[in-house]
Design a protein around this motif. Structure first.
Motif, short mmCIF file in Angstrom:
data_model
loop_
_atom_site.label_atom_id
_atom_site.label_comp_id
_atom_site.label_asym_id
_atom_site.label_seq_id
_atom_site.Cartn_x
_atom_site.Cartn_y
_atom_site.Cartn_z
N LEU A 1 0.43 1.73 -7.31
CA LEU A 1 -0.91 1.37 -6.87
C LEU A 1 -1.08 -0.15 -6.84
N GLN B 1 -6.13 6.42 -0.77
CA GLN B 1 -4.71 6.02 -0.84
C GLN B 1 -3.79 7.19 -1.19
N TYR C 1 -9.82 1.92 -9.42
CA TYR C 1 -9.67 3.14 -8.63
C TYR C 1 -10.70 4.16 -9.09
N THR C 2 -11.09 5.04 -8.18
CA THR C 2 -11.91 6.19 -8.54
C THR C 2 -11.29 7.44 -7.93
N TRP D 1 0.82 -1.22 0.00
CA TRP D 1 0.00 0.00 0.00
C TRP D 1 0.85 1.26 0.00
N TRP E 1 -9.02 3.50 -3.61
CA TRP E 1 -9.04 2.11 -4.04
C TRP E 1 -10.41 1.55 -3.73
N VAL F 1 -7.62 9.95 -4.33
CA VAL F 1 -7.61 8.72 -5.13
C VAL F 1 -8.03 7.57 -4.22
N GLN G 1 -14.51 -3.36 -6.20
CA GLN G 1 -14.25 -3.26 -7.64
C GLN G 1 -15.48 -2.77 -8.40
#
Length: 282
Positions: free
Chosen positions: A174, A267, A180-181, A147, A244, A242, A248
């Motif tokens: 990453l 993150q 990711y969003t 991480w 995680w 950002v 998903q």
């Protein structure tokens, strides 16, 4: 007026100060890399950037106030081999040590505080409707050592005669092959008299890290920086985060169904409110 500036994003496990982190370990402790609330000699509380394991039963003050975290132990800047192998997990629901009252997805999940869910290791999150033959890509434990490799830069440039701004991010280290969003924090989201739910940084707000953990993102947002003394000042963007996505999944106009460590996990972000040098107009 500043027209363009680049920023270095800080690696973190934290969104707001409560819950203290958006990541837990298998012992149920918050894994905090970010602002750590500590008591000062005079009785005041100050959030200083650091790393520690924090107890889930830390004192929880009203939203907008801070209390000292109950620190299980400090994490050293150079992690031990054991800490590097620490397996990371989601937060359970209801969220522990959380005073954020905003509903993250009012149309999709209008009653999130009634949902009960355990903490899951990141690689064992029960993705809805997933079948083993579908080929899940995150199948090994995600560790703290993995991480903390994350890094990133963001460039902000005013556009369209200062009525909009371009945001371009480049990210490295990453979690590979995962979703990711990007989330916008606006001034109104931090209002102690009634926070609003954070919003996507553009729609869609997604990117997928490649097999080496690299990713990039671009969005042009209309009027992101109203003047601080204007009626629209609550819409000012003050941070770029950002996330995680442990399930998903992307959630359209919401950043997550529950947020704050249950299905989204900060993150990378600016270490504090930023973009004060920019002003846009409608």
């Amino acid at each position: 007026m500043t027209r363009s500036r680049s920023y270095e994003l800080s690696m973190t496990t934290q969104g707001p100060l409560y819950p203290p982190s958006e990541v837990m370990n298998t012992d149920g402790h918050f894994v905090v890399i970010g602002g750590i609330n500590r008591a000062l000699p005079g009785g005041e509380v100050k959030a200083e950037w650091g790393s520690a394991l924090v107890a889930a039963d830390s004192v929880l003050p009203p939203f907008g106030e801070n209390a000292p975290y109950r620190i299980i132990r400090e994490l050293t800047p150079e992690l031990s081999a054991k800490d590097r192998e620490m397996v990371l997990c989601t937060l359970p629901l209801p969220l522990p040590c959380s005073n954020y009252t905003a509903v993250m997805a009012p149309e999709q999940q209008p009653d999130p505080f009634a949902v009960v869910r355990p903490s899951y290791p990141f690689h064992q999150v029960p993705i809805p409707d997933l079948q083993p033959e579908d080929g899940p890509k995150v199948t090994e434990p995600v560790t703290l050592g993995q991480w903390i490799k994350a890094s990133g830069n963001l460039t902000v440039t005013l556009a369209e005669q200062d009525t909009a701004a371009d945001f371009r991010g480049e990210f490295h280290g990453l979690i590979p092959n995962s979703l990711y969003t990007v989330m916008a924090i606006r001034r109104r989201d931090l209002d102690p008299d009634g926070p609003s739910h954070p919003s996507p940084f553009g729609v869609p707000n997604v990117f997928v890290a490649d097999e080496e953990g690299n990713g990039s993102y671009h969005a042009r947002l209309p009027h992101p920086f109203p003047a601080p003394d204007s009626a629209a000042a609550g819409n000012r963007i003050v941070n770029f985060v950002v996330l995680w996505m442990s399930y998903q999944m992307n959630y359209g106009g919401a950043v997550g169904h529950h947020g704050l460590g249950s299905d989204i996990h900060a993150q990378l972000r600016l270490p504090g409110p930023g973009f004060g040098e920019f002003v846009t107009h409608a």
